[in-house]
Design an enzyme around this catalytic site. Structure first.
Site, PDB file in Angstrom:
ATOM      1  CG  HIS A 164      -1.668  -1.333   1.361  1.00  0.00           C
ATOM      2  ND1 HIS A 164      -2.940  -1.493   0.846  1.00  0.00           N
ATOM      3  CD2 HIS A 164      -1.260  -2.373   2.353  1.00  0.00           C
ATOM      4  CE1 HIS A 164      -3.252  -2.949   1.225  1.00  0.00           C
ATOM      5  NE2 HIS A 164      -2.312  -3.422   2.022  1.00  0.00           N
ATOM      6  CB  SER A 283      12.687  20.868 -15.620  1.00  0.00           C
ATOM      7  OG  SER A 283      12.038  22.029 -15.689  1.00  0.00           O
TER       8      SER A 283
END
Ligand code: ARG
Length: 498
Positions: A164, A283
């Site tokens: 999870h 980026s």
């Protein structure tokens, strides 16, 4: 054998072919009907299929040896000129036939005796898909080999394991990557399995209803390296279920890769892995960024494979027997999927096996969130406390943890134990054993059951993985050799006529 047509009849029938093509395919829908540019994918396959068919026709006495030689020589020229030189025809099959007739004259039209484009295209797709599948399988095997080596090297690097996405139990980088090798093992066997059903010869089915000519379907199978004959002529011309199998296996493979990619993306975001520069991107505005774009694309490309599977099934659903032109749009889904997924395998393997694993950061992180709790409960259960009670003791101790604390100390566990069980912790285990269980490295070492993360267990599992890898490598080589042998036989048969 059918009676020889006279020279005049031959010319007439070939002229009629030309007229009919113009009549039906020359109008505004010409481009819509055409698959000629897409068919570049099966150009070489078409030539091989033509050659095998023509050789078989000659061997069966259906066409004359001299005509056979002329057709085969024309096919060599057509091959040398390349797919882009083809013009006349709505698909590669017609275009190659026209190019043969252009060179040989009307007798070139004998090439299409005892067949249809329906069995022809099915043979071409199978022939090409076979080669593509073997290339993909080779790429997956190569990735698995790299993963096995990486797992051996990293079986001692302790890292956090999650369920999870919450800290769960410490494991190792080696155990983690070996888990993907294991999945890729199954992906390999699904692809090999699909290969067996791709590798069947549909030639000799003609349009769907067979042919009055005495064709030898086993001979064309042999010359093309097909392992068997797709028996029923209606099924052989109609079916594309082998493409569904391939694409489904690819979708499964792509799903495996997407999970691997996601793991690494999450690891990278936590500083748990450092990707090599060549597998990263930056980026255009944020100068500090190093992003795991390659793996995001691997994750994204799983959509290409599932789209392919979906597109293919949608194309095929409800098509009546025996051939429908819808089928011309079926292959592309499988080609797109196999190209996309094969690249993904290479990139994923490259990105993961060139990454750096920050050992200390990972070890520290491995102990976060009381990830050793299960090991402590196991320890108490091994000392005779019912596991459910042990679970309760450890859970209660976990409740006492502050936000910055990773694990309760011995004293806390002892107090909780006395409280719940009515006996002190020392009745069950000594301090040293508890402290070992609280240590992520020891925690991993204890879980040495078969297939588990303890370094010796991983080493053993990797032995088995390597054996399996070698077997799959042999299976691949056998198939590659069989294709090479068939290609050599076809070449030498062709040479004997040209
Ligand atoms: N180009 C077609 C295909 O890819 C094969 C042509 C069969 N055409 C036909 N009208 N029966 O499926």
């Amino acid at each position: 054998m059918a009676e020889e047509p006279s020279e005049g009849e031959r010319r007439e029938s070939s002229d009629e072919t030309v007229v009919r093509r113009d009549r039906f395919s020359g109008g505004p829908a010409r481009g819509f009907l055409s698959s000629l540019s897409d068919d570049e994918r099966i150009f070489a396959a078409d030539l091989a299929v033509d050659r095998a068919h023509v050789v078989m026709l000659a061997e069966q006495g259906i066409i004359e040896d001299d005509v056979t030689g002329e057709i085969l020589a024309a096919l060599d020229e057509i091959e040398a000129d390349g797919h882009d030189a083809l013009t006349d025809g709505e698909d590669v099959h017609e275009a190659v036939e026209s190019a043969v007739i252009e060179r040989v004259g009307p007798a070139g039209g004998k090439m299409h005796t005892a067949r249809s484009r329906n069995d022809e295209v099915a043979a071409c797709i199978r022939y090409r898909m076979r080669a593509d599948l073997l290339a993909t399988i080779a790429t997956v095997i190569e990735a698995r080999q790299r993963f096995v080596e990486m797992a051996l090297e990293t079986r001692g690097i302790v890292m956090p394991g999650y369920t999870h996405l919450q800290p769960a139990q410490p494991t190792t980088v080696g155990h983690w990557i070996a888990s993907y090798e294991q999945a890729l093992q199954r992906d390999t066997s699904r692809l090999l399995d699909a290969y067996g059903r791709v590798n069947q010869n549909p030639l000799g089915s003609a349009a769907f209803a067979g042919t009055p000519f005495d064709v030898d379907r086993e001979r064309t199978a042999e010359l093309l390296g097909f392992a068997g004959v797709a028996e029923n002529s209606m099924d052989a011309s109609a079916t594309r279920d082998f493409l569904v199998e391939v694409t489904a296996a690819l979708a499964n493979l792509a799903t495996t890769l997407s999970g691997l990619a996601e793991d690494v993306i999450v690891m990278a975001s936590k500083g748990h892995v450092e990707l090599a520069d060549e597998y990263s991107s930056t980026s255009s505005i944020m100068p500090q960024k190093k992003n795991p774009d390659t793996l995001e694309l691997v994750r994204g490309r799983s959509g290409d494979a599932t789209a392919g599977l979906n597109g293919l099934l949608t194309n095929l659903k409800g098509q009546p027997r025996a051939y429908n032109r819808d089928l011309q749009r079926a292959g592309r889904h499988a080609w797109d999927a196999i190209d996309s997924v094969t690249e993904s395998v290479e990139v994923a393997a490259g990105a993961v096996t060139t990454a750096e694993w920050p050992v200390e950061t990972l070890r520290d992180a491995a102990g976060e969130g009381f990830s050793t709790a299960t090991g402590v409960a196991d320890l108490l259960a091994m000392a005779g406390m019912p596991f459910r009670t042990a679970h309760e003791v450890v859970a209660e101790a976990a409740e006492t943890l502050g936000p910055e604390e990773n694990a309760p100390d011995y004293e806390t566990l002892d107090a909780v134990c006395a409280d719940i069980v009515g006996e002190p912790l020392s009745q069950f285990v000594d301090r040293e054993a508890v402290e070992d269980a609280l240590d992520p490295v020891q925690s991993v070492a204890m879980r040495d059951s078969r297939g588990g993360p303890a370094p010796e267990a991983v080493t053993e599992a990797l032995d088995t993985a390597q054996q399996r890898l070698d077997e799959d490598g042999t299976a691949l080589a056998e198939r590659q050799d069989a294709l090479a042998a068939a290609a050599a036989e076809l070449d030498s048969e062709v040479e004997s006529y040209v």
